[in-house]
Scaffold this active site. Structure first.
Site, PDB file in Angstrom:
ATOM      1  CB  SER A  33      -0.886   0.062   1.254  1.00  0.00           C
ATOM      2  OG  SER A  33      -1.854  -0.918   1.224  1.00  0.00           O
ATOM      3  CG  HIS A  65      -2.616  -2.293  -3.294  1.00  0.00           C
ATOM      4  ND1 HIS A  65      -1.657  -3.243  -3.063  1.00  0.00           N
ATOM      5  CD2 HIS A  65      -2.985  -1.836  -2.084  1.00  0.00           C
ATOM      6  CE1 HIS A  65      -1.465  -3.361  -1.755  1.00  0.00           C
ATOM      7  NE2 HIS A  65      -2.259  -2.520  -1.139  1.00  0.00           N
ATOM      8  CG  HIS A  86      -4.994  -7.431   0.683  1.00  0.00           C
ATOM      9  ND1 HIS A  86      -5.107  -6.552  -0.359  1.00  0.00           N
ATOM     10  CD2 HIS A  86      -3.894  -7.061   1.378  1.00  0.00           C
ATOM     11  CE1 HIS A  86      -4.115  -5.664  -0.292  1.00  0.00           C
ATOM     12  NE2 HIS A  86      -3.361  -5.958   0.743  1.00  0.00           N
ATOM     13  CE1 TYR A  95      -8.837  -5.781   1.837  1.00  0.00           C
ATOM     14  CE2 TYR A  95      -7.158  -6.615   3.341  1.00  0.00           C
ATOM     15  CZ  TYR A  95      -7.574  -5.692   2.389  1.00  0.00           C
ATOM     16  OH  TYR A  95      -6.731  -4.703   1.989  1.00  0.00           O
ATOM     17  CD  GLU A  96      -8.234  -6.948  -2.682  1.00  0.00           C
ATOM     18  OE1 GLU A  96      -8.558  -6.384  -3.729  1.00  0.00           O
ATOM     19  OE2 GLU A  96      -7.058  -7.261  -2.393  1.00  0.00           O
ATOM     20  CB  ALA A 123       1.153  -0.365   4.766  1.00  0.00           C
ATOM     21  CG  MET A 159      -5.006  -6.351   7.230  1.00  0.00           C
ATOM     22  SD  MET A 159      -6.320  -5.270   6.648  1.00  0.00           S
ATOM     23  CE  MET A 159      -6.494  -4.148   8.041  1.00  0.00           C
ATOM     24  CB  SER A 160      -0.577  -8.186   2.798  1.00  0.00           C
ATOM     25  OG  SER A 160       0.517  -7.425   3.281  1.00  0.00           O
ATOM     26  CG  ASN A 202      -1.129   2.194  11.774  1.00  0.00           C
ATOM     27  OD1 ASN A 202      -0.960   1.794  10.616  1.00  0.00           O
ATOM     28  ND2 ASN A 202      -1.578   1.426  12.715  1.00  0.00           N
ATOM     29  CG  HIS A 232      -6.851   2.615   3.051  1.00  0.00           C
ATOM     30  ND1 HIS A 232      -5.810   1.708   3.148  1.00  0.00           N
ATOM     31  CD2 HIS A 232      -7.001   2.872   1.724  1.00  0.00           C
ATOM     32  CE1 HIS A 232      -5.352   1.449   1.927  1.00  0.00           C
ATOM     33  NE2 HIS A 232      -6.057   2.136   1.050  1.00  0.00           N
TER      34      HIS A 232
HETATM   35  N1  HPA Z   1      -3.373  -3.197  11.284  1.00  0.00           N
HETATM   36  C1  HPA Z   1      -3.508  -4.010  10.209  1.00  0.00           C
HETATM   37  N2  HPA Z   1      -3.038  -3.697   9.003  1.00  0.00           N
HETATM   38  C2  HPA Z   1      -2.401  -2.527   8.861  1.00  0.00           C
HETATM   39  C3  HPA Z   1      -2.230  -1.637   9.940  1.00  0.00           C
HETATM   40  C4  HPA Z   1      -2.736  -1.990  11.223  1.00  0.00           C
HETATM   41  O1  HPA Z   1      -2.621  -1.260  12.219  1.00  0.00           O
HETATM   42  N3  HPA Z   1      -1.557  -0.567   9.448  1.00  0.00           N
HETATM   43  C5  HPA Z   1      -1.332  -0.799   8.136  1.00  0.00           C
HETATM   44  N4  HPA Z   1      -1.834  -1.985   7.767  1.00  0.00           N
END
Ligand code: HPA
Length: 272
Positions: A29, A60, A82, A84-85, A112, A210-211, A234, A246
């Site tokens: 991302s 993406h 991903h 979740y898609e 990310a 998530m990847s 973050n 996001h």
């Molecule tokens: N959690 C899950 N996926 C993420 C995060 C997070 O805090 N930051 C960027 N991708």
């Protein structure tokens, strides 16, 4: 669906004949910029490649690029899919096995991620030393394709030690602070609850995303050497007062992306 990887490989080779990539790069991302530095680049939208699927996530790009990065023949996937898609296992297998069939030996993944440490804030880089698969899912479920790898295989050194040592030494030379730690992959698409983050910390995780994990599993199955870096976008849920979005992920990813790009260039220079 191994056939899909063979069809994809043939199609890609037709777009850039006599080109054998040694390095595969998967850009997460907001981290696509590295691909713009490829020399003599050929870019192909995923939608044109047999078995590839256009990602649905902003940040993406959904293109595959072939070219030279610091002299090293490289294939870049700008954007990933991903679970979740709603995509099936076959898609992840197709992406990674296509890169394998094209000839890569090393797969370098970026993502990310949220940090579980206050002292590894947004904008930092974390080299992944190991992972925890918390997606409740596995891309290798189903019949095993022996042409790519054995049914059972070890994951002790999923993230190649030699490549990790190289990354640490390149980061030191470039005066880039490189944290190291364990990446836990949650399924998403929602960010975690604060209680989940506390639980992940107890499990031994240092960053959450998530990847990446599905791709690493498929890559290790077919014998690719893997290196991976998380761009910390973050602090994980509950670690500060701001709600996660996001957009923040993309914005902070941009900041980390500049340093990540330097690190990748330095790493590739050493490879060549
Ligand atoms: N959690 C899950 N996926 C993420 C995060 C997070 O805090 N930051 C960027 N991708």
């Amino acid at each position: 669906m191994t056939e899909a990887a063979f069809s994809a490989k043939t199609f890609i080779q037709q777009q850039k004949p006599n080109f054998t990539p040694k390095l595969g790069l998967i850009l997460g991302s907001g981290l696509s910029d590295v691909a713009n530095s490829l020399e003599d680049a050929t870019t192909i939208p995923y939608a044109d490649i047999p078995g590839f699927i256009q990602t649905t996530i902003s940040g993406h790009a959904g293109v595959l690029s072939l070219g030279y990065l610091n002299g090293v023949p490289t294939v870049c996937l700008q954007g990933r899919i991903h679970y979740y898609e709603g995509f099936k296992n076959e898609i992840v297998k197709t992406y990674i096995r296509t890169l394998k069939l094209l000839g890569i030996e090393i797969l370098f993944l970026t993502n990310a991620a949220g940090s579980l440490h206050q002292d590894v804030p947004a904008g930092s880089l974390m080299m992944i030393t190991d992972h925890i698969n918390f997606q409740g899912h596995n891309p290798l479920i189903g019949l095993n394709d022996e042409a790519f790898g054995p049914r059972f295989f070890g994951m002790e050194e999923a993230y190649d030690l030699e490549l990790r040592e190289l990354l640490v030494s390149v980061a030191k030379d470039l005066e880039i602070h490189l944290a190291q730690g364990v990446y836990i992959s949650a399924l998403g698409p929602m960010f975690e609850t604060p209680a989940e983050i506390r639980a992940f910390r107890l499990l031994g995780a240092d960053a959450v995303g998530m990847s990446t994990v599905p791709e690493v599993i498929v890559a290790r199955h077919c014998g690719l050497r893997v290196a991976a870096i998380s761009a910390i976008t973050n602090l994980a849920a509950g670690m500060n007062t701001d709600a996660l979005t996001h957009e923040d992920t993309l914005h902070n990813g941009q900041k980390a992306a500049k340093i990540l790009q330097k690190l990748i260039f330095g790493f590739v220079r050493e490879l060549s």
